[in-house]
Design an enzyme around this catalytic site. Sequence first.
Site, mmCIF file in Angstrom:
data_model
loop_
_atom_site.group_PDB
_atom_site.id
_atom_site.type_symbol
_atom_site.label_atom_id
_atom_site.label_comp_id
_atom_site.label_asym_id
_atom_site.label_seq_id
_atom_site.Cartn_x
_atom_site.Cartn_y
_atom_site.Cartn_z
ATOM 1 C CE1 TYR A 221 -0.980 4.795 1.015
ATOM 2 C CE2 TYR A 221 0.128 6.796 1.665
ATOM 3 C CZ TYR A 221 -0.476 5.605 1.995
ATOM 4 O OH TYR A 221 -0.589 5.234 3.299
ATOM 5 C CG HIS A 368 4.247 -3.260 5.717
ATOM 6 N ND1 HIS A 368 2.913 -2.989 5.906
ATOM 7 C CD2 HIS A 368 4.775 -2.149 5.118
ATOM 8 C CE1 HIS A 368 2.649 -1.756 5.454
ATOM 9 N NE2 HIS A 368 3.760 -1.240 4.962
ATOM 10 C CG HIS A 370 6.401 -9.220 -0.549
ATOM 11 N ND1 HIS A 370 7.529 -8.592 -0.105
ATOM 12 C CD2 HIS A 370 6.719 -9.717 -1.777
ATOM 13 C CE1 HIS A 370 8.494 -8.728 -1.008
ATOM 14 N NE2 HIS A 370 8.027 -9.394 -2.039
HETATM 15 FE FE1 HAS Z 1 4.048 0.817 4.169
HETATM 16 C C1 HAS Z 1 7.436 0.395 4.675
HETATM 17 C C2 HAS Z 1 3.808 2.577 7.092
HETATM 18 C C3 HAS Z 1 0.665 1.387 3.587
HETATM 19 C C4 HAS Z 1 4.428 -0.217 0.916
HETATM 20 N N1 HAS Z 1 5.614 0.190 3.037
HETATM 21 C C5 HAS Z 1 6.933 0.074 3.423
HETATM 22 C C6 HAS Z 1 7.732 -0.398 2.328
HETATM 23 C C7 HAS Z 1 6.878 -0.539 1.250
HETATM 24 C C8 HAS Z 1 5.560 -0.167 1.710
HETATM 25 C C9 HAS Z 1 7.252 -0.974 -0.157
HETATM 26 O O1 HAS Z 1 5.695 3.954 9.062
HETATM 27 C C10 HAS Z 1 9.216 -0.737 2.378
HETATM 28 C C11 HAS Z 1 10.126 0.370 1.948
HETATM 29 C C12 HAS Z 1 11.552 -0.092 2.030
HETATM 30 O O2 HAS Z 1 11.965 -0.920 1.197
HETATM 31 O O3 HAS Z 1 12.255 0.316 2.960
HETATM 32 N N2 HAS Z 1 2.515 1.754 5.177
HETATM 33 C C13 HAS Z 1 2.631 2.379 6.375
HETATM 34 C C14 HAS Z 1 1.317 2.840 6.818
HETATM 35 C C15 HAS Z 1 0.442 2.488 5.821
HETATM 36 C C16 HAS Z 1 1.197 1.836 4.791
HETATM 37 C C17 HAS Z 1 1.003 3.561 8.083
HETATM 38 N N3 HAS Z 1 2.783 0.612 2.574
HETATM 39 C C18 HAS Z 1 1.450 0.915 2.545
HETATM 40 C C19 HAS Z 1 0.919 0.636 1.226
HETATM 41 C C20 HAS Z 1 1.978 0.187 0.463
HETATM 42 C C21 HAS Z 1 3.141 0.174 1.337
HETATM 43 C C22 HAS Z 1 -0.518 0.858 0.830
HETATM 44 C C23 HAS Z 1 2.041 -0.227 -0.957
HETATM 45 C C24 HAS Z 1 1.058 -0.260 -1.813
HETATM 46 N N4 HAS Z 1 5.352 1.350 5.619
HETATM 47 C C25 HAS Z 1 5.067 2.115 6.704
HETATM 48 C C26 HAS Z 1 6.310 2.394 7.457
HETATM 49 C C27 HAS Z 1 7.345 1.762 6.780
HETATM 50 C C28 HAS Z 1 6.717 1.125 5.623
HETATM 51 C C29 HAS Z 1 6.460 3.172 8.686
HETATM 52 C C30 HAS Z 1 8.838 1.766 7.149
HETATM 53 C C31 HAS Z 1 9.191 0.533 7.886
HETATM 54 C C32 HAS Z 1 10.673 0.483 8.184
HETATM 55 O O4 HAS Z 1 11.039 0.660 9.346
HETATM 56 O O5 HAS Z 1 11.486 0.286 7.265
HETATM 57 C C33 HAS Z 1 -1.056 2.809 5.852
HETATM 58 O O6 HAS Z 1 -1.439 3.508 4.693
HETATM 59 C C34 HAS Z 1 -1.910 1.605 6.049
HETATM 60 C C35 HAS Z 1 -3.340 1.992 6.343
HETATM 61 C C36 HAS Z 1 -4.240 0.781 6.337
HETATM 62 C C37 HAS Z 1 -5.014 0.392 7.346
HETATM 63 C C38 HAS Z 1 -5.861 -0.868 7.196
HETATM 64 C C39 HAS Z 1 -7.358 -0.588 7.246
HETATM 65 C C40 HAS Z 1 -8.116 -1.828 6.872
HETATM 66 C C41 HAS Z 1 -9.153 -1.870 6.016
HETATM 67 C C42 HAS Z 1 -9.754 -3.202 5.652
HETATM 68 C C43 HAS Z 1 -11.129 -3.397 6.242
HETATM 69 C C44 HAS Z 1 -11.662 -4.735 5.763
HETATM 70 C C45 HAS Z 1 -12.535 -5.518 6.402
HETATM 71 C C46 HAS Z 1 -12.888 -6.835 5.789
HETATM 72 C C47 HAS Z 1 -13.143 -5.133 7.716
HETATM 73 C C48 HAS Z 1 -5.049 1.130 8.641
HETATM 74 C C49 HAS Z 1 -9.692 -0.646 5.361
HETATM 75 C C50 HAS Z 1 -14.170 -6.775 5.013
HETATM 76 C C51 HAS Z 1 -14.530 -8.117 4.529
HETATM 77 C C52 HAS Z 1 -15.562 -8.403 3.632
HETATM 78 C C53 HAS Z 1 -15.882 -9.834 3.356
HETATM 79 C C54 HAS Z 1 -16.339 -7.384 2.923
#
Ligand code: HAS
Length: 541
Positions: A221, A368, A370
């Site tokens: 974050y 995820h 990347h």
């Molecule tokens: Fe993650 C592993 C859970 C966000 C980075 N994450 C990683 C690792 C990295 C990383 C580097 O719970 C690997 C670490 C390692 O080397 O072992 N992550 C989450 C969750 C979120 C999340 C719950 N991660 C991030 C962000 C990162 C990042 C941000 C970097 C900047 N992550 C995990 C977990 C692991 C993990 C486990 C461990 C996995 C394992 O087993 O090793 C949340 O913050 C995500 C929330 C986001 C949403 C998406 C909402 C969508 C929106 C878009 C709407 C757009 C529309 C299109 C409708 C729920 C808001 C509009 C279109 C128009 C044309 C206007």
Amino acid sequence: MNDAAERKLALSHLWVAFMAFVVACFMGEYQVVERSGLIPTLDSPSVYFASVSTHGVLMAFVLTFFFIMGFGYYIATTSLKQPVWNKPLAWGGFWLALVGVVLAAVPLLTGKASVLYTFYPPIVAHAAFYIGATLLVIGSWIWCAIMLVMFIQWKKVNTGQPVPLAMFATAMNAMLWLWTSVGVAVEVLFQLIPLSLGWIDTVDAGLARTLFAWTLHPIVYFWLIPAYTAFYVFVPKQAGGFLFSDEVARLAFIVLAVFALPIGFHHLYMDPEQAKGWKLLHGIGTFVVALPTLVTGFAVIASLEIAGRLRGGKGLFGWIGHLPWTNTMVLSVILALLMLIFGGFGGIVNASYAMNAMIHNTAWVPGHFHLIFAGTTVIMYFAIAYYFWPILVKKPLFSNSMALVQLWTWFIGMSILTTPWHVLGLLGQPRRISSVVYNNLLTLAWQPYEFMMIFGGLILLGSACLFIYILAKTQLNPAAEVFDQQIEFAEPIHTVESLPEWLNDIKLWNKVITVLMLISFGYPILQFFFMNTSGSSPWGF
Ligand code: HAS
Ligand code: CU
């Protein structure tokens, strides 16, 4: 205001960040090729792991830290309309961090620190790697101190007035990073440096992993907050409209910073050293921290809708077509949000305790991060660079259309790279392996995806080089007329006259974090001192 000194400070940081980035992109492409087994002469696990470790460190710690610092200095000076406090100290931090990077690069490039970007003993690197990393972190602490001093000084002089949103977010990020870095700092100082110097013979890997989990979630974050800052403070204006709500933005930054910290055990779900109750507690917190991202998605899309309608868009979705898609900031935010849908969805899968067993330690995880880091977050770093560069070097952007091509290719390349990675994870491919050629039926199914990734990586490499080319050409253009614009911050629909103190200060949130960290990490760390653990012997270089 004559801000030549501030511009130089910001530019120097940003150049270090982006040079590290482009070097790391070359390594990334080499890695996908090596792993695929397509060119057998390239096959070398030792070179592969040296490369992947350097790539990870450059992207996760050098690109981000230097970008965040340069961005923060310029945000502070422009939003508060005052010079950066103690510039000699700021330069001291810059040089300290840079010396740290160079020191760490030596063992990294010579294969003496092939420990990846995560600090997981008993695998251990050469001491120079940890000492270099420590200097980098101390450099970043200096940045935090300067940001917080500027924040506090401004509040003293402007009693009762709302701190500009951009500075509020930056101060929150500085506080977040000070808290975040404690875990890894303790691990490095008391476990890894003594181990790498041979002062101790064994290490408690469970304690080390717990301390690293303290850092590993909130650091993502720390990387993300500048991107969200741009979402809120630049995008609405660039799109031709207004920010949906200033207060909602502040609330999102608060929840993001506070709940990023007490949840790191979602990286340890499959580990034995913590009991399941603690993991569940951290799991629940992880779902809380997804909320500010959902709120941010809503507020940013609402701001874009306001802009689209002001520009003549009609009907339910007509406003989308009326957005200025040729504005680099607007295009970036749209592409960033699209990548966030799938990157965030992957995060929710990871965070779901039971589903984590399916994807943990598989190729899904680099897929995820990347998508959500190199995709959503870094594309906003590009957008900020395109916006800042003409202001910092006082020359117009070399080519807007080239910049648009660069952004589109980054989006397309990242989609092509990360989709197969997710599929490979589901097909059971482990992460952190140097070769996928085992010649059995299972791994034959991996092959087409590996080739697709090489193609995605190539597009990304081209895009990264184009990015550097545009920045260099902008700065070095001798014939350019003087570009004399300033940073413009978005106005909210309803101007904020006054704010309750909890939306305008970080003191209360510091206290809340203290309590949450005591609850979520107190006993889980303390237990190691009650246990009689023999520890593991180091495995290293
Ligand atoms: Fe993650 C592993 C859970 C966000 C980075 N994450 C990683 C690792 C990295 C990383 C580097 O719970 C690997 C670490 C390692 O080397 O072992 N992550 C989450 C969750 C979120 C999340 C719950 N991660 C991030 C962000 C990162 C990042 C941000 C970097 C900047 N992550 C995990 C977990 C692991 C993990 C486990 C461990 C996995 C394992 O087993 O090793 C949340 O913050 C995500 C929330 C986001 C949403 C998406 C909402 C969508 C929106 C878009 C709407 C757009 C529309 C299109 C409708 C729920 C808001 C509009 C279109 C128009 C044309 C206007
Ligand atoms: Cu995490």
